[in-house]
Design an enzyme around this catalytic site. Structure first.
Site, PDB file in Angstrom:
ATOM      1  N   SER A 116       0.821  -1.206   0.000  1.00 17.01           N
ATOM      2  CA  SER A 116       0.000   0.000   0.000  1.00 17.01           C
ATOM      3  C   SER A 116       0.857   1.259   0.000  1.00 17.01           C
ATOM      4  CB  SER A 116      -0.906   0.016   1.234  1.00 17.01           C
ATOM      5  OG  SER A 116      -1.582   1.253   1.351  1.00 17.01           O
ATOM      6  N   TYR A 143      -2.676   0.215   9.659  1.00 15.21           N
ATOM      7  CA  TYR A 143      -2.844  -0.488   8.396  1.00 15.21           C
ATOM      8  C   TYR A 143      -1.571  -0.380   7.550  1.00 15.21           C
ATOM      9  CZ  TYR A 143      -3.974  -0.990   3.459  1.00 15.21           C
ATOM     10  OH  TYR A 143      -3.934  -1.333   2.135  1.00 15.21           O
ATOM     11  N   LYS A 179     -17.390  -1.403   0.671  1.00 17.02           N
ATOM     12  CA  LYS A 179     -16.320  -0.912   1.536  1.00 17.02           C
ATOM     13  C   LYS A 179     -16.753   0.200   2.495  1.00 17.02           C
ATOM     14  CE  LYS A 179     -12.222  -0.370  -0.376  1.00 17.02           C
ATOM     15  NZ  LYS A 179     -11.393  -1.279   0.446  1.00 17.02           N
TER      16      LYS A 179
END
Length: 326
Positions: A116, A143, A179
């Protein structure tokens, strides 16, 4: 056989769609459908079987050889940048990825992993995907840190020349509807504009950026899966790679693109940003794509205007807005 973990999720289901476009249906989808609406992403796609993520992990940890596969496209993870359960992210994102990676290495299978752009933190050290520079990166949320840990583990284990780890920037497009708050702003914008005629954007709390002027690298999901398809076909290309456009655009430009795609005049209201995210907010991201280009990847990236138009008019404005195989 190809295995797609997170195969009912946003990028995962889009990759199943792309594999179908390539004539591939011998696919195992791994996910955790539970009570979510993710199952809708699979309707109309062609694949051989589905397996719960916990059962899949049990099989590969125990060394079951039932998974003879050409590649595992590992998109399965918790992608919520607001997730606060660090132990959960350590197991679900970091440890799980290690197990899947080891399985691929042991069985000589291609491994393509979802990292990411959140690993870059505030961008203090730039957005270059060189291997040596990843040690100094400081993610702003758990995250991003869970993704960073795997990349560091792969580097320390000297396996980056055997696997692919992709740093996705701001991906948008069909099949993200489940989401909730983690949907792209384009997806949220279409709903807001349809219902209220205007779009709400966060105010800026950075002296270098006016309201709506901070920039992100927005990348269309169809380009993302085209890049992964190219990597499946070019097995000699390995390492950490950015996946973006190299052309950061402002939130105001994104708003203009969505309003234009809807045939409406731009109407923006700037609102307060929640205090809980103000000190963790990325005001600028830009994917340096030179490394992937140097490796020979010739995927042409879609402009924000063209991507927004395709997404809005051919998906969000339709009764059935999902990617479907034909």
């Amino acid at each position: 056989m190809y295995i797609v973990t997170g195969g009912a999720g946003f990028i995962g289901s889009a990759m199943v769609w792309k594999l179908n476009q390539m004539g591939i249906t011998d696919i195992l989808v791994v996910d955790n459908l539970s009570t979510s609406e993710k199952w809708n992403n699979l309707v109309g796609l062609r694949y051989e079987d589905y397996l719960h993520r916990d059962q899949f992990l049990k099989y590969i940890v125990e060394g079951d050889d039932v998974f003879e596969t050409d590649a595992i496209i590992h998109m399965g993870a918790c992608s919520a940048t607001t997730e606060l359960d660090a132990d959960f992210l350590m197991e679900n994102n970091y440890r799980y990825t290690q197990y899947v990676c080891k399985h691929c290495l042991t069985n000589d299978a291609r491994f393509i992993n979802a990292s990411s752009a959140a690993t870059y933190g505030d961008g203090e050290y730039g957005f270059d995907d060189d291997h040596e520079g990843i040690d100094r990166l400081r993610p702003l949320n758990m995250y991003g840190y869970s993704k960073q840990l795997f990349d560091l583990w792969a580097k320390d284990g000297n396996i980056l020349d055997k696997i692919v780890s992709l740093k996705f920037f701001n991906v948008y497009g069909p099949n993200e509807y489940h989401k909730n708050d983690m949907r792209s702003v384009i997806c949220k914008a279409h709903k807001q504009i349809t219902e209220t005629g205007k779009l709400k954007l966060f105010k800026s709390y950075h002296p270098d950026y006016a309201h709506g002027a901070s920039k992100r690298d927005f990348v269309y999901i169809k380009d993302v899966v085209n890049i992964m398809a190219w990597l499946l076909e070019n097995k000699d290309v390995n390492g950490i790679f950015n996946v973006g456009t190299s052309t950061p655009r402002s939130w105001n430009a994104l708003a203009d693109a969505v309003f234009s795609a809807m045939g409406k005049e731009t109407n923006i209201e700037y609102i307060e940003m929640p205090e809980s995210i103000r000190d963790k907010y990325q005001y600028y991201t830009e994917a340096n794509m030179s490394k992937l280009a140097a490796a020979g990847c010739d995927v042409e990236m879609t402009s924000l205007e063209d991507g927004a138009k395709d997404y809005v008019q051919n998906y969000l404005a339709q009764d059935n807005p999902y990617l479907r195989s034909r």
